[in-house]
Design an enzyme around this catalytic site. Structure first.
Site, mmCIF file in Angstrom:
data_model
loop_
_atom_site.group_PDB
_atom_site.id
_atom_site.type_symbol
_atom_site.label_atom_id
_atom_site.label_comp_id
_atom_site.label_asym_id
_atom_site.label_seq_id
_atom_site.Cartn_x
_atom_site.Cartn_y
_atom_site.Cartn_z
ATOM 1 N N ILE A 112 -10.695 -7.769 -19.218
ATOM 2 C CA ILE A 112 -11.991 -8.255 -19.691
ATOM 3 C C ILE A 112 -12.789 -8.904 -18.564
ATOM 4 O O ILE A 112 -14.004 -9.099 -18.696
ATOM 5 C CB ILE A 112 -11.849 -9.237 -20.865
ATOM 6 C CG1 ILE A 112 -11.149 -10.533 -20.432
ATOM 7 C CG2 ILE A 112 -11.138 -8.583 -22.036
ATOM 8 C CD1 ILE A 112 -11.225 -11.638 -21.467
ATOM 9 N N ASP A 113 -12.148 -9.242 -17.451
ATOM 10 C CA ASP A 113 -12.838 -9.930 -16.353
ATOM 11 C C ASP A 113 -13.821 -9.030 -15.608
ATOM 12 O O ASP A 113 -14.687 -9.521 -14.879
ATOM 13 C CB ASP A 113 -11.827 -10.495 -15.352
ATOM 14 C CG ASP A 113 -11.102 -11.716 -15.885
ATOM 15 O OD1 ASP A 113 -11.526 -12.235 -16.937
ATOM 16 O OD2 ASP A 113 -10.112 -12.131 -15.270
#
Length: 308
Positions: A112-113
């Site tokens: 998700i980063d």
């Protein structure tokens, strides 16, 4: 990740390739936790968050003995290539594994980063941003109603890719991310000047990897410097990692799942499938591991302009 798994399975079936799911990543590979999959196995999964194959870290795969056991399991099941969904750690392991045993891997960027070099967006990123933004919108209602300053921590250990769009979309006055190293003094000065202009509610978005310290520490320093400010802290946390994926994430994961299988079919190895400028690209694992993906300066400029 389920949308990607579904695409991998159905692409393999489409091309007449037998496909197995490996439970819990490298840990399951070592233990022989293999599940034969077909189109029906992945029905009704594209809208589900998380991963039906589950995930786990494996210290044992970091050893030669563990990788030997994993290789033996692959041989026993007749597996000739791997699709690995993950990030730097996953791709590092795959690189070493291929070097030792010759098993080719094509990676799918799953974090998700959104900090992996070689793709504009990673699987799960858009969903995480929208989840965090929904929470920020609700917190903004409280901030406005009660004349408060909220310090909101979003995920992003080494990257501000979640924090920046959340700040822009959520109308934040300030955003603190690892890449810019904004000082506490600058935050205090900005809030103090806004307070003097009779502004009474604020949103400060802080990435969890911010070098000035965690969000609670930053909020405490601001409260000490501006006692009249009613400062509160909200840590959105792991809620960002779950939930039904957005349409963008489902499409991205499906594109990459197809590309991963067809990449293996075309003899590719030790590469990650990604999308750059809406075009499919394959990036060597070495680049995804060691090259840094830079934060868009145009985004930072947008924050500066829109927070006035």
């Amino acid at each position: 990740m389920n949308a990607c798994i579904r695409a991998v399975v159905r692409t393999a079936v489409y091309h007449g390739i037998e496909v197995y799911g490996i439970m819990r990543g490298y840990s399951g590979m070592i233990k022989g936790e293999f599940v034969k999959l077909d189109s029906a196995s992945v029905a009704n999964t594209v809208q589900r968050g998380g991963t039906i194959l589950k995930s786990a870290r494996s210290q044992k795969f970091m050893t030669k003995e563990g990788r030997q056991q994993a290789f033996d399991q692959l041989v026993n099941h007749g597996i000739e290539g791997l699709v690995a969904i993950g990030g730097n750690g996953t791709f590092t392991g795959a690189t070493i594994f291929e070097r030792e045993f010759g098993i080719p891997t094509v990676g799918a960027p799953g974090t998700i980063d959104n900090d992996l070099f070689g793709t504009d967006y990673t699987i799960g990123y858009d969903t995480a941003v929208n989840t965090a933004l929904e929470a920020i919108d609700k917190i903004r209602d409280t901030a406005d109603s009660h004349d408060r300053c909220f310090f909101i921590e979003v995920m992003g250990r080494d990257s501000g890719y979640i924090a920046i769009p959340c700040a822009i979309g959520g109308g934040a006055e300030i955003v603190m991310v690892p890449e810019t190293q904004m000082s506490e003094e600058a935050v205090i000065e900005t809030l103090r000047n806004s307070w003097r202009r009779s502004k009474t509610s604020f949103i400060v978005v802080v990435a969890e990897g911010e070098k000035e310290g965690n969000v609670t520490h930053v909020a405490a320093r601001v409260k000490e410097a501006i006692p009249e400010l009613d400062a509160r802290v909200t840590i959105i946390g792991h809620v960002q990692r779950g939930g039904a994926p957005t349409a963008s994430d489902r499409l991205l994961a499906s594109q990459i799942g197809i590309a991963a299988v067809e990449g293996l079919m075309n003899g590719m190895r030790n590469v990650m499938a990604g999308i750059i400028d809406r075009k499919l690209v394959y990036t060597p694992f070495e680049d995804t591991i060691y090259k840094k993906k830079m934060l868009s300066q145009s985004f930072m400029r947008m924050v500066e302009i829109l927070s006035v």
